[in-house]
Design an enzyme around this catalytic site. Structure first.
Site, PDB file in Angstrom:
ATOM      1  N   HIS A 139      19.755   7.328  38.863  1.00 19.14           N
ATOM      2  CA  HIS A 139      20.847   7.858  38.041  1.00 19.14           C
ATOM      3  C   HIS A 139      21.564   9.064  38.643  1.00 19.14           C
ATOM      4  O   HIS A 139      22.628   9.467  38.154  1.00 19.14           O
ATOM      5  CB  HIS A 139      20.366   8.200  36.626  1.00 19.14           C
ATOM      6  CG  HIS A 139      19.097   8.990  36.577  1.00 19.14           C
ATOM      7  ND1 HIS A 139      18.935  10.217  37.174  1.00 19.14           N
ATOM      8  CD2 HIS A 139      17.910   8.698  35.980  1.00 19.14           C
ATOM      9  CE1 HIS A 139      17.717  10.663  36.939  1.00 19.14           C
ATOM     10  NE2 HIS A 139      17.061   9.751  36.226  1.00 19.14           N
ATOM     11  N   HIS A 165      23.366   4.480  37.681  1.00 21.63           N
ATOM     12  CA  HIS A 165      23.217   4.344  36.235  1.00 21.63           C
ATOM     13  C   HIS A 165      23.665   5.637  35.565  1.00 21.63           C
ATOM     14  O   HIS A 165      23.419   6.736  36.061  1.00 21.63           O
ATOM     15  CB  HIS A 165      21.757   4.061  35.868  1.00 21.63           C
ATOM     16  CG  HIS A 165      21.313   2.684  36.202  1.00 21.63           C
ATOM     17  ND1 HIS A 165      20.981   1.754  35.253  1.00 21.63           N
ATOM     18  CD2 HIS A 165      21.158   2.061  37.401  1.00 21.63           C
ATOM     19  CE1 HIS A 165      20.627   0.623  35.836  1.00 21.63           C
ATOM     20  NE2 HIS A 165      20.723   0.787  37.149  1.00 21.63           N
ATOM     21  N   ASP A 209      27.295   3.253  31.040  1.00 18.03           N
ATOM     22  CA  ASP A 209      26.618   2.007  30.698  1.00 18.03           C
ATOM     23  C   ASP A 209      26.894   1.597  29.249  1.00 18.03           C
ATOM     24  O   ASP A 209      26.984   0.408  28.932  1.00 18.03           O
ATOM     25  CB  ASP A 209      25.113   2.125  30.941  1.00 18.03           C
ATOM     26  CG  ASP A 209      24.760   2.073  32.420  1.00 18.03           C
ATOM     27  OD1 ASP A 209      25.693   1.953  33.241  1.00 18.03           O
ATOM     28  OD2 ASP A 209      23.571   2.163  32.758  1.00 18.03           O
ATOM     29  N   GLU A 254      19.207   7.736  29.780  1.00 23.99           N
ATOM     30  CA  GLU A 254      18.589   7.872  31.099  1.00 23.99           C
ATOM     31  C   GLU A 254      17.356   8.752  30.929  1.00 23.99           C
ATOM     32  O   GLU A 254      17.334   9.656  30.078  1.00 23.99           O
ATOM     33  CB  GLU A 254      19.550   8.480  32.113  1.00 23.99           C
ATOM     34  CG  GLU A 254      20.781   7.630  32.403  1.00 23.99           C
ATOM     35  CD  GLU A 254      20.472   6.266  32.989  1.00 23.99           C
ATOM     36  OE1 GLU A 254      19.400   6.123  33.621  1.00 23.99           O
ATOM     37  OE2 GLU A 254      21.292   5.349  32.808  1.00 23.99           O
ATOM     38  N   ASP A 281      22.843   4.066  25.166  1.00 26.84           N
ATOM     39  CA  ASP A 281      22.003   3.982  26.353  1.00 26.84           C
ATOM     40  C   ASP A 281      21.415   5.361  26.626  1.00 26.84           C
ATOM     41  O   ASP A 281      21.991   6.396  26.245  1.00 26.84           O
ATOM     42  CB  ASP A 281      22.810   3.505  27.558  1.00 26.84           C
ATOM     43  CG  ASP A 281      21.925   3.280  28.785  1.00 26.84           C
ATOM     44  OD1 ASP A 281      20.924   2.547  28.675  1.00 26.84           O
ATOM     45  OD2 ASP A 281      22.230   3.846  29.848  1.00 26.84           O
TER      46      ASP A 281
END
Length: 231
Positions: free
Chosen positions: A57, A154, A159, A9, A7
């Site tokens: 985030h 997040h 995640d 960000e 994942d």
């Protein structure tokens, strides 16, 4: 079989308008078992992070001020993922950002992420398995009763860890519950011991009357279908 749940960000939604990666998290599975050999890196995006992205985030410009730029970490990252199957929820988003970062390198020796990894989109898998339903990471956690209470914001590594649990649940769970350092021969010995401990199987033979009834039934079936039946 090496799989990596990944994942990112970012500063926004579109690398074509100048958005950049600010965090990468990756969790490794080998033979469907977590190895705890993970990758996690914050990245200085060389631009400001908008407040609406920070609200998602929680990663601020101040926090990223002393972090390395992508060019400084790209080799470590690519060496970590090379040769693995990358499992990403909404893969086109993350793959698009990674490839954009790679394309901006002065001498992009890596090309694209797809040249080094097989890409699997877990969101596409979920939509196929559960058509017409919500298939976000949060929705899948609820469906599979996976605790995601720590996910107030997040985060790429968090995640990825949650996605590992979701992916294993969505694809049938762990197929081998042995620990990574467990001796497979010990498992075979245990199975042999269990076999030795079982009582011998009892054999029940048909009586003469049962054999005659069976033969009579076969003769009737043979006559009806006009060919000899033998069972």
């Amino acid at each position: 079989m090496r799989q990596i749940l990944l994942d990112t960000e970012t500063t926004g939604f579109d690398p074509k308008t100048g958005d950049r990666i600010i965090e990468i998290g990756a969790v490794e599975l080998v033979k469907r078992k977590l190895t705890h050999n993970n990758y996690h890196q914050y990245i200085q995006p060389e631009r400001d992070v908008p407040q609406d992205a920070i609200d998602v985030h929680g990663i601020t410009n101040e926090f990223l001020k002393d972090k390395p730029v992508f060019a400084q970490v790209v080799d470590d990252f690519m060496n970590f993922v090379a040769g693995a199957e990358l499992i990403i929820h909404n893969a086109p988003f993350d793959v698009g950002f990674i490839n954009h970062e790679l394309s901006m390198l002065p001498d992009n020796k890596w090309g694209t992420i797809e040249a080094h990894c097989q890409i699997t989109d877990s969101l596409k898998m979920a939509r196929k398995a559960y058509p017409g339903q919500r298939n976000s990471l949060d929705a899948l956690c609820k469906r599979f009763d996976i605790d995601n209470s720590n996910r107030t914001l997040h985060g790429a590594l968090l995640d990825s860890e949650i996605l590992a649990d979701v992916y294993l649940a969505m694809t049938g769970g762990q197929t081998d519950l042995m620990l990574m350092n467990e001796d497979p021969n010990a498992k075979l010995d245990q199975q042999a011991n269990l076999s030795q401990q079982r009582a011998p199987l009892k054999v029940l033979r048909a009586s003469e009357a049962e054999l005659e009834a069976h033969a009579s039934k076969l003769a009737a079936i043979s006559k009806k279908c006009d060919r000899t039946i033998q069972w």
